[in-house]
Design a protein around this motif. Sequence first.
Motif, PDB file in Angstrom:
ATOM      1  N   ASN A   1      23.397  44.721  32.473  1.00 30.24           N
ATOM      2  CA  ASN A   1      23.836  44.701  33.878  1.00 30.24           C
ATOM      3  C   ASN A   1      24.398  43.352  34.313  1.00 30.24           C
ATOM      4  OD1 ASN A   1      22.912  47.368  34.066  1.00 30.24           O
ATOM      5  ND2 ASN A   1      20.883  46.712  34.760  1.00 30.24           N
ATOM      6  N   ALA A   2      24.921  42.577  33.355  1.00 34.25           N
ATOM      7  CA  ALA A   2      25.499  41.266  33.689  1.00 34.25           C
ATOM      8  C   ALA A   2      26.949  41.375  34.152  1.00 34.25           C
ATOM      9  CB  ALA A   2      25.419  40.333  32.485  1.00 34.25           C
ATOM     10  N   ILE A   3      27.625  42.494  33.849  1.00 34.98           N
ATOM     11  CA  ILE A   3      29.005  42.696  34.280  1.00 34.98           C
ATOM     12  C   ILE A   3      28.985  43.381  35.643  1.00 34.98           C
ATOM     13  CG2 ILE A   3      31.217  43.770  33.743  1.00 34.98           C
ATOM     14  CD1 ILE A   3      30.410  43.718  30.792  1.00 34.98           C
ATOM     15  N   THR A   4      29.576  42.752  36.652  1.00 37.19           N
ATOM     16  CA  THR A   4      29.552  43.298  38.012  1.00 37.19           C
ATOM     17  C   THR A   4      30.974  43.424  38.547  1.00 37.19           C
ATOM     18  OG1 THR A   4      29.283  41.099  39.001  1.00 37.19           O
ATOM     19  CG2 THR A   4      27.278  42.337  38.480  1.00 37.19           C
ATOM     20  N   VAL A   5      31.146  44.398  39.437  1.00 45.13           N
ATOM     21  CA  VAL A   5      32.443  44.694  40.051  1.00 45.13           C
ATOM     22  C   VAL A   5      32.305  44.504  41.556  1.00 45.13           C
ATOM     23  CG1 VAL A   5      34.181  46.489  40.430  1.00 45.13           C
ATOM     24  CG2 VAL A   5      33.018  46.324  38.216  1.00 45.13           C
ATOM     25  N   SER A   6      33.301  43.885  42.177  1.00 43.98           N
ATOM     26  CA  SER A   6      33.214  43.580  43.603  1.00 43.98           C
ATOM     27  C   SER A   6      33.227  44.841  44.458  1.00 43.98           C
ATOM     28  CB  SER A   6      34.374  42.672  44.015  1.00 43.98           C
ATOM     29  OG  SER A   6      35.621  43.312  43.780  1.00 43.98           O
ATOM     30  N   ASP A   7      32.451  44.803  45.536  1.00 43.48           N
ATOM     31  CA  ASP A   7      32.518  45.878  46.523  1.00 43.48           C
ATOM     32  C   ASP A   7      33.638  45.565  47.499  1.00 43.48           C
ATOM     33  OD1 ASP A   7      31.346  43.719  47.704  1.00 43.48           O
ATOM     34  OD2 ASP A   7      29.706  44.821  48.621  1.00 43.48           O
ATOM     35  N   LYS A   8      34.092  46.582  48.255  1.00 44.42           N
ATOM     36  CA  LYS A   8      35.182  46.347  49.197  1.00 44.42           C
ATOM     37  C   LYS A   8      35.323  47.530  50.144  1.00 44.42           C
ATOM     38  CE  LYS A   8      39.355  46.332  47.602  1.00 44.42           C
ATOM     39  NZ  LYS A   8      40.552  46.021  46.790  1.00 44.42           N
TER      40      LYS A   8
ATOM     41  N   HIS B   1      39.834  45.042  41.939  1.00 48.98           N
ATOM     42  CA  HIS B   1      38.470  44.520  42.033  1.00 48.98           C
ATOM     43  C   HIS B   1      38.325  43.252  41.195  1.00 48.98           C
ATOM     44  CE1 HIS B   1      36.573  48.053  43.983  1.00 48.98           C
ATOM     45  NE2 HIS B   1      37.535  48.714  43.359  1.00 48.98           N
ATOM     46  N   ASP B   2      37.548  42.305  41.706  1.00 46.41           N
ATOM     47  CA  ASP B   2      37.141  41.155  40.906  1.00 46.41           C
ATOM     48  C   ASP B   2      35.991  41.565  39.993  1.00 46.41           C
ATOM     49  OD1 ASP B   2      38.967  39.467  42.138  1.00 46.41           O
ATOM     50  OD2 ASP B   2      37.550  38.852  43.682  1.00 46.41           O
ATOM     51  N   VAL B   3      35.948  40.971  38.808  1.00 42.36           N
ATOM     52  CA  VAL B   3      34.882  41.239  37.834  1.00 42.36           C
ATOM     53  C   VAL B   3      34.187  39.921  37.499  1.00 42.36           C
ATOM     54  CG1 VAL B   3      34.309  42.179  35.567  1.00 42.36           C
ATOM     55  CG2 VAL B   3      36.180  43.186  36.899  1.00 42.36           C
ATOM     56  N   GLU B   4      32.863  39.959  37.476  1.00 41.00           N
ATOM     57  CA  GLU B   4      32.089  38.773  37.117  1.00 41.00           C
ATOM     58  C   GLU B   4      31.187  39.075  35.926  1.00 41.00           C
ATOM     59  OE1 GLU B   4      29.939  37.378  40.522  1.00 41.00           O
ATOM     60  OE2 GLU B   4      31.750  36.658  41.540  1.00 41.00           O
ATOM     61  N   LEU B   5      30.945  38.052  35.150  1.00 43.03           N
ATOM     62  CA  LEU B   5      30.014  38.130  34.030  1.00 43.03           C
ATOM     63  C   LEU B   5      28.931  37.089  34.268  1.00 43.03           C
ATOM     64  CD1 LEU B   5      29.202  39.184  31.213  1.00 43.03           C
ATOM     65  CD2 LEU B   5      30.690  37.419  30.228  1.00 43.03           C
ATOM     66  N   SER B   6      27.718  37.556  34.521  1.00 43.62           N
ATOM     67  CA  SER B   6      26.584  36.668  34.829  1.00 43.62           C
ATOM     68  C   SER B   6      26.929  35.695  35.957  1.00 43.62           C
ATOM     69  CB  SER B   6      26.149  35.901  33.575  1.00 43.62           C
ATOM     70  OG  SER B   6      25.733  36.800  32.561  1.00 43.62           O
ATOM     71  N   GLY B   7      27.644  36.203  36.959  1.00 43.03           N
ATOM     72  CA  GLY B   7      27.972  35.391  38.124  1.00 43.03           C
ATOM     73  C   GLY B   7      29.255  34.601  38.044  1.00 43.03           C
ATOM     74  N   ALA B   8      29.907  34.558  36.880  1.00 42.04           N
ATOM     75  CA  ALA B   8      31.158  33.815  36.709  1.00 42.04           C
ATOM     76  C   ALA B   8      32.329  34.802  36.688  1.00 42.04           C
ATOM     77  CB  ALA B   8      31.134  33.016  35.419  1.00 42.04           C
ATOM     78  N   ARG B   9      33.336  34.530  37.484  1.00 46.86           N
ATOM     79  CA  ARG B   9      34.493  35.422  37.566  1.00 46.86           C
ATOM     80  C   ARG B   9      35.273  35.391  36.251  1.00 46.86           C
ATOM     81  NH1 ARG B   9      39.923  35.360  39.048  1.00 46.86           N
ATOM     82  NH2 ARG B   9      40.625  37.108  40.353  1.00 46.86           N
ATOM     83  N   ILE B  10      35.570  36.593  35.711  1.00 42.59           N
ATOM     84  CA  ILE B  10      36.306  36.676  34.450  1.00 42.59           C
ATOM     85  C   ILE B  10      37.637  37.410  34.612  1.00 42.59           C
ATOM     86  CG2 ILE B  10      34.241  36.506  33.015  1.00 42.59           C
ATOM     87  CD1 ILE B  10      34.409  39.564  32.634  1.00 42.59           C
ATOM     88  N   GLY B  11      37.996  37.798  35.851  1.00 39.48           N
ATOM     89  CA  GLY B  11      39.293  38.432  36.045  1.00 39.48           C
ATOM     90  C   GLY B  11      39.252  39.599  37.001  1.00 39.48           C
TER      91      GLY B  11
ATOM     92  N   THR C   1      44.670  45.560  34.006  1.00 39.24           N
ATOM     93  CA  THR C   1      43.466  44.861  33.552  1.00 39.24           C
ATOM     94  C   THR C   1      43.810  43.430  33.149  1.00 39.24           C
ATOM     95  OG1 THR C   1      42.527  46.936  32.729  1.00 39.24           O
ATOM     96  CG2 THR C   1      41.565  44.891  31.901  1.00 39.24           C
ATOM     97  N   ASP C   2      43.123  42.476  33.742  1.00 36.57           N
ATOM     98  CA  ASP C   2      43.338  41.056  33.427  1.00 36.57           C
ATOM     99  C   ASP C   2      41.973  40.383  33.324  1.00 36.57           C
ATOM    100  OD1 ASP C   2      44.337  38.537  33.026  1.00 36.57           O
ATOM    101  OD2 ASP C   2      44.979  38.223  35.108  1.00 36.57           O
ATOM    102  N   LEU C   3      41.330  40.563  32.172  1.00 39.25           N
ATOM    103  CA  LEU C   3      39.969  40.071  31.960  1.00 39.25           C
ATOM    104  C   LEU C   3      39.919  39.207  30.712  1.00 39.25           C
ATOM    105  CD1 LEU C   3      38.056  43.452  32.515  1.00 39.25           C
ATOM    106  CD2 LEU C   3      38.345  41.623  34.183  1.00 39.25           C
ATOM    107  N   ALA C   4      39.184  38.113  30.781  1.00 38.50           N
ATOM    108  CA  ALA C   4      39.033  37.245  29.614  1.00 38.50           C
ATOM    109  C   ALA C   4      37.750  36.440  29.746  1.00 38.50           C
ATOM    110  CB  ALA C   4      40.223  36.306  29.472  1.00 38.50           C
ATOM    111  N   VAL C   5      37.080  36.232  28.604  1.00 37.58           N
ATOM    112  CA  VAL C   5      35.855  35.433  28.555  1.00 37.58           C
ATOM    113  C   VAL C   5      36.119  34.194  27.712  1.00 37.58           C
ATOM    114  CG1 VAL C   5      33.447  35.376  27.816  1.00 37.58           C
ATOM    115  CG2 VAL C   5      34.394  37.456  28.813  1.00 37.58           C
ATOM    116  N   PRO C   6      35.846  32.989  28.229  1.00 37.30           N
ATOM    117  CA  PRO C   6      36.066  31.768  27.435  1.00 37.30           C
ATOM    118  C   PRO C   6      35.318  31.819  26.105  1.00 37.30           C
ATOM    119  CG  PRO C   6      35.637  31.214  29.734  1.00 37.30           C
ATOM    120  CD  PRO C   6      35.387  32.682  29.601  1.00 37.30           C
ATOM    121  N   GLY C   7      36.020  31.509  25.037  1.00 43.24           N
ATOM    122  CA  GLY C   7      35.412  31.517  23.719  1.00 43.24           C
ATOM    123  C   GLY C   7      35.425  32.868  23.039  1.00 43.24           C
TER     124      GLY C   7
END
Length: 208
Positions: A55-62, A89-99, A135-141
């Motif tokens: 449940n670390a991947i979250t999607v913004s409400d609106k 929608h914005d997407v976050e991974l453990s609180g950090a925005r990833i796209g 879709t525009d998502l990316a995780v550093p590393g």
Amino acid sequence: MKRMLLVMALALAMAPVAEAQAPTPESGLMVRLRALYLRPADRSDAIPALGVPENAITVSDKVIPEVDLSWFFNRYLAAELILTYPQQHDVELSGARIGTFSHLPPTLTVQGHLPLGRVKPYLGAGVNFTLVTATDLAVPGVGKLELEDYSFGFAAQAGVDVQLAGPWYANADVKYVTIRSDVKAGGTKVSEVRVDPWLIGGGIGYRF
């Protein structure tokens, strides 16, 4: 929510008896315009290889606009097509925005209505088809992440129309929709996101 659905289901089942002396069944088109608050479930699988918990991947409400077209076969039964334009929608991974990603989620339900004078509650169930775009998502590393292009799911709703004057109605509506997508990195599935939003809305309707 479960108690409300049960009470409304029982009432709808008894409607033909209660309305035995009702005038000729009504049919025709109703158009509603609603504002909806979309609240995602924010559930996802863990990614052990990356140390990402469940449940670390979250999607913004609106808040989103919605237009629906309801065709009444008679006073008790209708089919509703629910439409909007693509939503980002914005997407976050453990609180950090990833796209971000966008989705277009047309939904078709069949409704049972209970005419009680000016107040007309209803229950509905049907299917949702969600088209995922931009879709525009990316995780550093790790690099870019991909989502499935589409999702099929179940939809359920409960609502009420209140006649204001002539063909005009006020409407309140609650829907639950299952929207799910595999998350891939380099073509390999690394997780599944279950957006599964609640949509709580209100608006106006016009009966033709």
